[in-house]
Write a protein that holds these residues in place. Sequence first.
Motif, PDB file in Angstrom:
ATOM      1  N   LYS A  85      -0.589  13.220  30.468  1.00 10.83           N
ATOM      2  CA  LYS A  85      -0.989  11.993  29.807  1.00 10.83           C
ATOM      3  C   LYS A  85      -2.506  11.960  29.703  1.00 10.83           C
ATOM      4  CE  LYS A  85      -0.240   7.100  29.801  1.00 10.83           C
ATOM      5  NZ  LYS A  85      -0.724   6.003  30.574  1.00 10.83           N
ATOM      6  N   SER A  86      -3.002  11.592  28.543  1.00 11.94           N
ATOM      7  CA  SER A  86      -4.435  11.565  28.311  1.00 11.94           C
ATOM      8  C   SER A  86      -5.073  10.379  29.017  1.00 11.94           C
ATOM      9  CB  SER A  86      -4.706  11.476  26.813  1.00 11.94           C
ATOM     10  OG  SER A  86      -6.097  11.418  26.575  1.00 11.94           O
ATOM     11  N   ILE A  87      -6.262  10.597  29.527  1.00 11.14           N
ATOM     12  CA  ILE A  87      -7.018   9.531  30.173  1.00 11.14           C
ATOM     13  C   ILE A  87      -7.511   8.543  29.117  1.00 11.14           C
ATOM     14  CG2 ILE A  87      -9.138   9.051  31.470  1.00 11.14           C
ATOM     15  CD1 ILE A  87      -8.846  11.827  32.700  1.00 11.14           C
ATOM     16  N   ILE A  88      -7.792   9.068  27.946  1.00 10.77           N
ATOM     17  CA  ILE A  88      -8.375   8.261  26.877  1.00 10.77           C
ATOM     18  C   ILE A  88      -7.255   7.613  26.065  1.00 10.77           C
ATOM     19  CG2 ILE A  88      -9.808   8.355  24.817  1.00 10.77           C
ATOM     20  CD1 ILE A  88     -11.291  10.689  26.279  1.00 10.77           C
ATOM     21  N   SER A  89      -7.237   6.286  26.080  1.00  5.75           N
ATOM     22  CA  SER A  89      -6.191   5.539  25.381  1.00  5.75           C
ATOM     23  C   SER A  89      -6.487   5.503  23.883  1.00  5.75           C
ATOM     24  CB  SER A  89      -6.118   4.112  25.923  1.00  5.75           C
ATOM     25  OG  SER A  89      -7.326   3.424  25.631  1.00  5.75           O
ATOM     26  N   GLU A 112     -24.906   9.698  27.425  1.00  7.06           N
ATOM     27  CA  GLU A 112     -24.910   8.327  26.915  1.00  7.06           C
ATOM     28  C   GLU A 112     -23.488   7.864  26.606  1.00  7.06           C
ATOM     29  OE1 GLU A 112     -26.585   5.730  23.190  1.00  7.06           O
ATOM     30  OE2 GLU A 112     -27.710   7.518  23.778  1.00  7.06           O
ATOM     31  N   ALA A 113     -22.651   8.783  26.105  1.00  8.70           N
ATOM     32  CA  ALA A 113     -21.252   8.448  25.828  1.00  8.70           C
ATOM     33  C   ALA A 113     -20.516   8.112  27.126  1.00  8.70           C
ATOM     34  CB  ALA A 113     -20.567   9.611  25.116  1.00  8.70           C
ATOM     35  N   VAL A 114     -20.792   8.864  28.187  1.00 10.45           N
ATOM     36  CA  VAL A 114     -20.153   8.606  29.490  1.00 10.45           C
ATOM     37  C   VAL A 114     -20.562   7.226  30.005  1.00 10.45           C
ATOM     38  CG1 VAL A 114     -20.083   9.336  31.907  1.00 10.45           C
ATOM     39  CG2 VAL A 114     -19.928  11.034  30.101  1.00 10.45           C
ATOM     40  N   TRP A 116     -21.671   4.713  28.214  1.00 14.43           N
ATOM     41  CA  TRP A 116     -21.136   3.697  27.303  1.00 14.43           C
ATOM     42  C   TRP A 116     -19.678   3.373  27.650  1.00 14.43           C
ATOM     43  CZ3 TRP A 116     -17.264   3.752  23.524  1.00 14.43           C
ATOM     44  CH2 TRP A 116     -17.244   2.654  22.669  1.00 14.43           C
ATOM     45  N   VAL A 117     -18.882   4.411  27.889  1.00 14.64           N
ATOM     46  CA  VAL A 117     -17.472   4.206  28.257  1.00 14.64           C
ATOM     47  C   VAL A 117     -17.381   3.465  29.591  1.00 14.64           C
ATOM     48  CG1 VAL A 117     -15.355   5.406  28.956  1.00 14.64           C
ATOM     49  CG2 VAL A 117     -16.583   6.161  26.937  1.00 14.64           C
ATOM     50  N   LYS A 118     -18.268   3.816  30.532  1.00 13.69           N
ATOM     51  CA  LYS A 118     -18.249   3.144  31.839  1.00 13.69           C
ATOM     52  C   LYS A 118     -18.614   1.665  31.699  1.00 13.69           C
ATOM     53  CE  LYS A 118     -19.692   3.639  36.575  1.00 13.69           C
ATOM     54  NZ  LYS A 118     -18.421   3.728  37.226  1.00 13.69           N
ATOM     55  N   ASN A 119     -19.619   1.348  30.873  1.00 15.32           N
ATOM     56  CA  ASN A 119     -20.050  -0.040  30.703  1.00 15.32           C
ATOM     57  C   ASN A 119     -19.066  -0.865  29.880  1.00 15.32           C
ATOM     58  OD1 ASN A 119     -22.350   0.452  32.179  1.00 15.32           O
ATOM     59  ND2 ASN A 119     -23.599   0.903  30.380  1.00 15.32           N
ATOM     60  N   GLU A 120     -18.569  -0.289  28.795  1.00 14.57           N
ATOM     61  CA  GLU A 120     -17.713  -1.035  27.870  1.00 14.57           C
ATOM     62  C   GLU A 120     -16.261  -1.154  28.352  1.00 14.57           C
ATOM     63  OE1 GLU A 120     -18.663  -2.578  24.935  1.00 14.57           O
ATOM     64  OE2 GLU A 120     -20.718  -2.104  25.567  1.00 14.57           O
ATOM     65  N   TYR A 121     -15.717  -0.069  28.908  1.00 16.83           N
ATOM     66  CA  TYR A 121     -14.292  -0.023  29.251  1.00 16.83           C
ATOM     67  C   TYR A 121     -14.034   0.091  30.748  1.00 16.83           C
ATOM     68  CZ  TYR A 121     -13.339   0.256  24.328  1.00 16.83           C
ATOM     69  OH  TYR A 121     -13.255  -0.032  22.991  1.00 16.83           O
ATOM     70  N   ASN A 122     -15.099   0.164  31.532  1.00 16.23           N
ATOM     71  CA  ASN A 122     -14.982   0.248  32.982  1.00 16.23           C
ATOM     72  C   ASN A 122     -14.114   1.439  33.417  1.00 16.23           C
ATOM     73  OD1 ASN A 122     -15.775  -0.579  35.485  1.00 16.23           O
ATOM     74  ND2 ASN A 122     -14.110  -2.053  35.737  1.00 16.23           N
ATOM     75  N   ASP A 124     -14.265   5.481  34.560  1.00 16.10           N
ATOM     76  CA  ASP A 124     -15.149   6.519  35.068  1.00 16.10           C
ATOM     77  C   ASP A 124     -14.593   7.868  34.633  1.00 16.10           C
ATOM     78  OD1 ASP A 124     -17.348   7.473  36.354  1.00 16.10           O
ATOM     79  OD2 ASP A 124     -16.444   7.447  38.345  1.00 16.10           O
ATOM     80  N   ILE A 125     -15.007   8.334  33.460  1.00 13.63           N
ATOM     81  CA  ILE A 125     -14.538   9.609  32.916  1.00 13.63           C
ATOM     82  C   ILE A 125     -15.616  10.651  33.172  1.00 13.63           C
ATOM     83  CG2 ILE A 125     -13.843  10.837  30.831  1.00 13.63           C
ATOM     84  CD1 ILE A 125     -12.833   8.214  29.722  1.00 13.63           C
ATOM     85  N   LYS A 126     -15.206  11.820  33.616  1.00 12.84           N
ATOM     86  CA  LYS A 126     -16.154  12.891  33.909  1.00 12.84           C
ATOM     87  C   LYS A 126     -16.828  13.366  32.624  1.00 12.84           C
ATOM     88  CE  LYS A 126     -13.805  14.565  37.977  1.00 12.84           C
ATOM     89  NZ  LYS A 126     -13.076  15.656  38.581  1.00 12.84           N
ATOM     90  N   TYR A 127     -18.057  13.836  32.799  1.00 19.92           N
ATOM     91  CA  TYR A 127     -18.874  14.293  31.672  1.00 19.92           C
ATOM     92  C   TYR A 127     -18.144  15.361  30.863  1.00 19.92           C
ATOM     93  CZ  TYR A 127     -22.609  16.827  29.253  1.00 19.92           C
ATOM     94  OH  TYR A 127     -23.361  17.457  28.311  1.00 19.92           O
ATOM     95  N   ASN A 128     -17.649  16.379  31.544  1.00 19.14           N
ATOM     96  CA  ASN A 128     -17.023  17.507  30.841  1.00 19.14           C
ATOM     97  C   ASN A 128     -15.751  17.082  30.111  1.00 19.14           C
ATOM     98  OD1 ASN A 128     -17.980  20.010  30.392  1.00 19.14           O
ATOM     99  ND2 ASN A 128     -16.668  21.018  31.903  1.00 19.14           N
ATOM    100  N   THR A 129     -15.004  16.171  30.691  1.00 18.58           N
ATOM    101  CA  THR A 129     -13.780  15.683  30.063  1.00 18.58           C
ATOM    102  C   THR A 129     -14.101  14.974  28.756  1.00 18.58           C
ATOM    103  OG1 THR A 129     -12.808  15.367  32.245  1.00 18.58           O
ATOM    104  CG2 THR A 129     -11.736  14.245  30.416  1.00 18.58           C
TER     105      THR A 129
END
Length: 165
Positions: A85-89, A112-114, A116-122, A124-129
């Motif tokens: 299952k993908s982490i990204i909905s 910056e994308a990492v 942004w995802v942490k701030n907007e969607y709370n 914590d997705i790894k950089y490489n992912t």
Amino acid sequence: MGRPSKIEIKETVESLQKLYGKEKDYRIRARLKCLILTKTQKFSSQRKLANHLSVDYATVKRWLKQYREEGLQSLTKMNSGGKRKSIISEELHQALDKKVNDSNEPFLGYWEAVLWVKNEYNLDIKYNTLRTYLIRHFNTKLKSPRKSHYKKDDQVIEAFLKTTQ
């Protein structure tokens, strides 16, 4: 010289060959071929059978033991992992698509994308992912063209290109 295999195979050779012909997975085909060759007693030992099938002797022993204990059904069923299952909905995917293609405020980098995802969607997705996801789904790159000088004259460039071609 090894002992001959003393295993009772209930199915007929014809039914096993029919299953073998229909099967597409090479791993199951090898198992069925093992049963067919054991039933027809083509090889005097399991070691020679394993050598013929290009598998280890222990593998042939395990297949025959599995057949003896659980039957043909378990031998022809592969228990492999499913699709992770993908982490990204879907919602996050749409938001990333909008942000990546935004010409006014695009991401300046994957970090910056990492953030942004942490701030907007709370999340914590790894950089490489996230980097791999953005490259795979949106064909992103870190490289961007240099900004044009504000004093650059387009007419001079056209004249230059006309004389060089």
